[in-house]
Design an enzyme around this catalytic site. Sequence first.
Site, PDB file in Angstrom:
ATOM      1  N   GLU A  51       0.865  -1.181   0.000  1.00  0.00           N
ATOM      2  CA  GLU A  51       0.000   0.000   0.000  1.00  0.00           C
ATOM      3  C   GLU A  51       0.898   1.226   0.000  1.00  0.00           C
ATOM      4  O   GLU A  51       1.571   1.509   0.994  1.00  0.00           O
ATOM      5  CB  GLU A  51      -0.912   0.018   1.220  1.00  0.00           C
ATOM      6  CG  GLU A  51      -1.762   1.282   1.320  1.00  0.00           C
ATOM      7  CD  GLU A  51      -2.497   1.421   2.641  1.00  0.00           C
ATOM      8  OE1 GLU A  51      -2.791   2.567   3.029  1.00  0.00           O
ATOM      9  OE2 GLU A  51      -2.768   0.389   3.292  1.00  0.00           O
ATOM     10  N   LYS A  90     -10.881  -1.869   6.067  1.00  0.00           N
ATOM     11  CA  LYS A  90      -9.691  -1.501   6.822  1.00  0.00           C
ATOM     12  C   LYS A  90     -10.175  -0.970   8.173  1.00  0.00           C
ATOM     13  O   LYS A  90     -11.096  -0.145   8.213  1.00  0.00           O
ATOM     14  CB  LYS A  90      -8.913  -0.420   6.073  1.00  0.00           C
ATOM     15  CG  LYS A  90      -7.804   0.244   6.877  1.00  0.00           C
ATOM     16  CD  LYS A  90      -7.130   1.329   6.036  1.00  0.00           C
ATOM     17  CE  LYS A  90      -6.090   2.084   6.849  1.00  0.00           C
ATOM     18  NZ  LYS A  90      -5.325   3.043   6.014  1.00  0.00           N
ATOM     19  N   ARG A 123       0.336  10.320   0.901  1.00  0.00           N
ATOM     20  CA  ARG A 123       0.646  11.326   1.919  1.00  0.00           C
ATOM     21  C   ARG A 123       1.711  12.309   1.462  1.00  0.00           C
ATOM     22  O   ARG A 123       1.910  13.340   2.090  1.00  0.00           O
ATOM     23  CB  ARG A 123       1.090  10.634   3.208  1.00  0.00           C
ATOM     24  CG  ARG A 123       0.004   9.782   3.838  1.00  0.00           C
ATOM     25  CD  ARG A 123       0.506   9.051   5.071  1.00  0.00           C
ATOM     26  NE  ARG A 123      -0.506   8.157   5.604  1.00  0.00           N
ATOM     27  CZ  ARG A 123      -0.323   7.351   6.644  1.00  0.00           C
ATOM     28  NH1 ARG A 123       0.854   7.326   7.257  1.00  0.00           N
ATOM     29  NH2 ARG A 123      -1.299   6.568   7.066  1.00  0.00           N
TER      30      ARG A 123
END
Length: 217
Positions: free
Chosen positions: A49, A137, A53
Amino acid sequence: MNEVSGFHRERVRSVLNASQLLPVITINDPDDAVPLCRALFEGGIAVMEITLRTEHGLEAIRQVRDALPDVWVGAGTVTSLSEYRQAEAVGAQFIVTPGVTEALLDFALTAQSPLLPGVSTASEIMLGYSLGYREFKFFPAEVAGGVSALKAFAGPFKEAVFCPTGGIRRETARGYLALHNVLAVGGSWLTPAEAVARKDWASITEMAVASLADVNG
């Protein structure tokens, strides 16, 4: 009401079943993306993943998809439809969000790349359930109740399975994976910032090998 397709759910399940550990990767130097992910893959981890960011996230996904065709590469920290579309455009094979909005859940029903939506409350799970989502998640896992919360969710949400992420460490991952409703665990401990800064890819591989041994031992 539309629901998430069987194909999308199977795709997400395939991702979660491909590796018990899901590295959460933030790229600060674009030159690190491929060697870092290669080091993890050589350590036995086939799902990555790469978060959005930083400004390098999208290009990192593109590079890793091109360089490592045997790796599942997803986009993490996706918080808007614009980011979702951009991640799909660079080849992200799945999308991970830190939370949910109705707009994101609805968009993902017909999107090319399937969604692993982030939840931390029963209400958010119920919102996902209403559209057919059953894979989630759990974030931020430690802050939101950790193992105890996931045990509690197993009662009312018997079909739901989770990939908890957020504050999980190498020594606590196994406790999460012992739960029947947890398929994989995500974490940044697999890519220590100091090792990445030194470009010490061998130690990243060693961390992947050791972490997998921990959870399978």
